[in-house]
Motif scaffolding. Structure first.
Motif, PDB file in Angstrom:
ATOM      1  N   THR A  16     -30.908  60.664 -67.749  1.00 36.30           N
ATOM      2  CA  THR A  16     -31.455  60.577 -66.399  1.00 36.30           C
ATOM      3  C   THR A  16     -31.257  61.922 -65.726  1.00 36.30           C
ATOM      4  OG1 THR A  16     -30.853  58.241 -66.282  1.00 36.30           O
ATOM      5  CG2 THR A  16     -31.372  59.322 -64.202  1.00 36.30           C
ATOM      6  N   LEU A  17     -32.277  62.370 -65.023  1.00 36.14           N
ATOM      7  CA  LEU A  17     -32.230  63.600 -64.233  1.00 36.14           C
ATOM      8  C   LEU A  17     -32.449  63.215 -62.779  1.00 36.14           C
ATOM      9  CD1 LEU A  17     -34.643  65.728 -66.468  1.00 36.14           C
ATOM     10  CD2 LEU A  17     -32.135  65.657 -66.587  1.00 36.14           C
ATOM     11  N   THR A  18     -31.501  63.549 -61.927  1.00 36.21           N
ATOM     12  CA  THR A  18     -31.571  63.183 -60.518  1.00 36.21           C
ATOM     13  C   THR A  18     -31.451  64.448 -59.663  1.00 36.21           C
ATOM     14  OG1 THR A  18     -30.496  61.101 -61.048  1.00 36.21           O
ATOM     15  CG2 THR A  18     -30.552  61.702 -58.738  1.00 36.21           C
ATOM     16  N   TYR A  19     -32.158  64.479 -58.565  1.00 33.64           N
ATOM     17  CA  TYR A  19     -32.074  65.605 -57.629  1.00 33.64           C
ATOM     18  C   TYR A  19     -30.877  65.438 -56.698  1.00 33.64           C
ATOM     19  CZ  TYR A  19     -36.772  67.115 -58.907  1.00 33.64           C
ATOM     20  OH  TYR A  19     -37.879  67.570 -59.590  1.00 33.64           O
ATOM     21  N   ARG A  20     -30.293  66.531 -56.317  1.00 33.74           N
ATOM     22  CA  ARG A  20     -29.228  66.502 -55.304  1.00 33.74           C
ATOM     23  C   ARG A  20     -29.882  66.540 -53.922  1.00 33.74           C
ATOM     24  NH1 ARG A  20     -29.264  71.807 -57.024  1.00 33.74           N
ATOM     25  NH2 ARG A  20     -27.684  71.572 -58.610  1.00 33.74           N
ATOM     26  N   GLY A  21     -29.091  66.340 -52.907  1.00 34.68           N
ATOM     27  CA  GLY A  21     -29.570  66.440 -51.522  1.00 34.68           C
ATOM     28  C   GLY A  21     -30.588  65.375 -51.184  1.00 34.68           C
ATOM     29  N   ALA A  22     -31.665  65.787 -50.532  1.00 38.73           N
ATOM     30  CA  ALA A  22     -32.701  64.857 -50.078  1.00 38.73           C
ATOM     31  C   ALA A  22     -33.597  64.380 -51.209  1.00 38.73           C
ATOM     32  CB  ALA A  22     -33.552  65.515 -48.994  1.00 38.73           C
ATOM     33  N   GLY A  23     -33.453  64.960 -52.398  1.00 42.46           N
ATOM     34  CA  GLY A  23     -34.257  64.517 -53.536  1.00 42.46           C
ATOM     35  C   GLY A  23     -35.608  65.191 -53.574  1.00 42.46           C
ATOM     36  N   CYS A  24     -36.464  64.689 -54.430  1.00 44.93           N
ATOM     37  CA  CYS A  24     -37.817  65.217 -54.596  1.00 44.93           C
ATOM     38  C   CYS A  24     -38.818  64.114 -54.277  1.00 44.93           C
ATOM     39  CB  CYS A  24     -38.024  65.726 -56.025  1.00 44.93           C
ATOM     40  SG  CYS A  24     -39.675  66.383 -56.326  1.00 44.93           S
ATOM     41  N   HIS A  25     -39.666  64.371 -53.317  1.00 47.77           N
ATOM     42  CA  HIS A  25     -40.668  63.393 -52.895  1.00 47.77           C
ATOM     43  C   HIS A  25     -42.075  63.786 -53.308  1.00 47.77           C
ATOM     44  CE1 HIS A  25     -37.787  61.159 -50.364  1.00 47.77           C
ATOM     45  NE2 HIS A  25     -37.200  62.333 -50.292  1.00 47.77           N
ATOM     46  N   ASP A  26     -42.213  64.928 -53.977  1.00 47.85           N
ATOM     47  CA  ASP A  26     -43.513  65.458 -54.390  1.00 47.85           C
ATOM     48  C   ASP A  26     -43.703  65.229 -55.892  1.00 47.85           C
ATOM     49  OD1 ASP A  26     -45.725  66.953 -55.129  1.00 47.85           O
ATOM     50  OD2 ASP A  26     -45.094  68.761 -54.066  1.00 47.85           O
ATOM     51  N   PRO A  27     -44.599  64.314 -56.276  1.00 54.84           N
ATOM     52  CA  PRO A  27     -44.801  64.023 -57.694  1.00 54.84           C
ATOM     53  C   PRO A  27     -45.258  65.238 -58.505  1.00 54.84           C
ATOM     54  CG  PRO A  27     -45.877  62.365 -56.338  1.00 54.84           C
ATOM     55  CD  PRO A  27     -45.418  63.453 -55.416  1.00 54.84           C
ATOM     56  N   GLY A  64     -36.355  59.859 -52.965  1.00 52.58           N
ATOM     57  CA  GLY A  64     -37.438  60.426 -53.765  1.00 52.58           C
ATOM     58  C   GLY A  64     -37.443  59.886 -55.186  1.00 52.58           C
ATOM     59  N   GLN A  65     -37.676  60.790 -56.128  1.00 49.15           N
ATOM     60  CA  GLN A  65     -37.848  60.395 -57.522  1.00 49.15           C
ATOM     61  C   GLN A  65     -36.716  60.921 -58.403  1.00 49.15           C
ATOM     62  OE1 GLN A  65     -42.298  61.016 -58.574  1.00 49.15           O
ATOM     63  NE2 GLN A  65     -41.709  62.551 -57.077  1.00 49.15           N
ATOM     64  N   HIS A  66     -36.545  60.258 -59.519  1.00 45.39           N
ATOM     65  CA  HIS A  66     -35.695  60.769 -60.585  1.00 45.39           C
ATOM     66  C   HIS A  66     -36.430  60.515 -61.893  1.00 45.39           C
ATOM     67  CE1 HIS A  66     -34.319  56.566 -60.076  1.00 45.39           C
ATOM     68  NE2 HIS A  66     -34.162  56.593 -61.389  1.00 45.39           N
ATOM     69  N   VAL A  67     -35.869  60.982 -63.002  1.00 45.44           N
ATOM     70  CA  VAL A  67     -36.550  60.922 -64.288  1.00 45.44           C
ATOM     71  C   VAL A  67     -35.635  60.277 -65.329  1.00 45.44           C
ATOM     72  CG1 VAL A  67     -37.460  62.336 -66.183  1.00 45.44           C
ATOM     73  CG2 VAL A  67     -37.933  62.966 -63.813  1.00 45.44           C
ATOM     74  N   HIS A  68     -36.195  59.370 -66.108  1.00 45.27           N
ATOM     75  CA  HIS A  68     -35.524  58.807 -67.278  1.00 45.27           C
ATOM     76  C   HIS A  68     -36.183  59.446 -68.498  1.00 45.27           C
ATOM     77  CE1 HIS A  68     -33.616  55.720 -64.828  1.00 45.27           C
ATOM     78  NE2 HIS A  68     -34.790  55.553 -64.242  1.00 45.27           N
ATOM     79  N   PHE A  69     -35.379  59.829 -69.480  1.00 47.12           N
ATOM     80  CA  PHE A  69     -35.949  60.431 -70.684  1.00 47.12           C
ATOM     81  C   PHE A  69     -35.190  59.975 -71.914  1.00 47.12           C
ATOM     82  CE2 PHE A  69     -32.612  63.399 -69.502  1.00 47.12           C
ATOM     83  CZ  PHE A  69     -32.104  63.867 -70.711  1.00 47.12           C
ATOM     84  N   ALA A  70     -35.826  60.161 -73.063  1.00 47.62           N
ATOM     85  CA  ALA A  70     -35.189  59.842 -74.342  1.00 47.62           C
ATOM     86  C   ALA A  70     -35.410  60.996 -75.304  1.00 47.62           C
ATOM     87  CB  ALA A  70     -35.766  58.553 -74.924  1.00 47.62           C
ATOM     88  N   VAL A  71     -34.381  61.287 -76.082  1.00 46.95           N
ATOM     89  CA  VAL A  71     -34.441  62.284 -77.149  1.00 46.95           C
ATOM     90  C   VAL A  71     -33.818  61.659 -78.392  1.00 46.95           C
ATOM     91  CG1 VAL A  71     -34.430  64.307 -75.634  1.00 46.95           C
ATOM     92  CG2 VAL A  71     -32.258  63.339 -76.416  1.00 46.95           C
ATOM     93  N   GLY A  72     -34.013  62.295 -79.526  1.00 49.02           N
ATOM     94  CA  GLY A  72     -33.519  61.735 -80.766  1.00 49.02           C
ATOM     95  C   GLY A  72     -32.456  62.565 -81.445  1.00 49.02           C
ATOM     96  N   ARG A  73     -31.767  63.389 -80.685  1.00 44.61           N
ATOM     97  CA  ARG A  73     -30.712  64.218 -81.265  1.00 44.61           C
ATOM     98  C   ARG A  73     -29.621  64.442 -80.250  1.00 44.61           C
ATOM     99  NH1 ARG A  73     -32.871  70.401 -81.375  1.00 44.61           N
ATOM    100  NH2 ARG A  73     -30.646  70.806 -81.401  1.00 44.61           N
TER     101      ARG A  73
END
Length: 189
Positions: A16-27, A64-73
């Motif tokens: 998971t990648l999350t923004y600090r502060g007020a976050g990101c509201h711009d897609p 705002g938004q955050h990101v979920h991601f997956a990797v294989g290593r």
């Protein structure tokens, strides 16, 4: 598509990648930041391309938004933090599965997790034309075409190709008033 991509590439680590502060509201900014994140991460890992998938999600709060991601290593957390640089990161190997589980089984868990975010409605915040998920180029699984003399024959071939019986099957025979050609849909866990 997310499920098949994850299983094919054995993407068994969730982050998971999350923004600090007020976050990101711009897609659009989020997508630029995530693209830069994966370019930087690839460079930090020696320049070799690797498979990944990511899905944006709006916070339930006004962050705002955050990101979920997956990797294989394995990727060291400090490398992820360095590549992200916008706030907080989390990464974990999917464990605690039954004895004998394989990396593909772990990847299927990641796929189920990410798929729920792909299917989440973005309501008024969704920007038409933006993808609900992104994947690394060059790692798409090949299409497998099956043919047979009956639905049962093709389903047996599919179960063999997937290494298990499907957990759910739907046929157009079950749909009252179905007017299209006969159809079958199956899902593997």
């Amino acid at each position: 598509m997310v499920r098949r991509y994850c299983a094919h590439n054995r993407l068994n680590r969730l982050g998971t990648l999350t923004y600090r502060g007020a976050g990101c509201h711009d897609p659009f900014q989020l997508r630029r930041d995530v693209a830069q994140f994966f370019r930087t991460l690839r460079d930090l890992l020696g320049g070799q391309a690797f498979a990944y998938v990511w899905v944006p999600e709006w916070h339930t709060t006004d962050h705002g938004q955050h990101v979920h991601f997956a990797v294989g290593r394995f990727i060291a957390r400090r490398s992820i933090e360095r590549a992200w640089g916008h706030g907080f990161v989390h990464i974990k190997l999917l464990g605690h599965l039954p004895s004998g589980s394989t990396p593909r089984d772990e990847a299927r868990v990641a796929a189920r997790y990410l798929s729920k975010y792909v299917h989440k409605a973005f309501d008024a915040r969704r920007v038409p034309g933006l993808h609900r998920y992104e994947v690394a180029q060059g790692f798409q699984p090949e299409r497998v075409r099956l043919s047979g003399r009956s639905v049962e024959d093709v389903m047996a071939q599919a179960a063999e190709a997937m290494g298990a019986e499907p957990v759910e099957v739907w046929t157009s025979d079950e749909a009252i008033g179905w007017e299209g050609p006969p159809a079958v849909w199956a899902m593997w866990s």
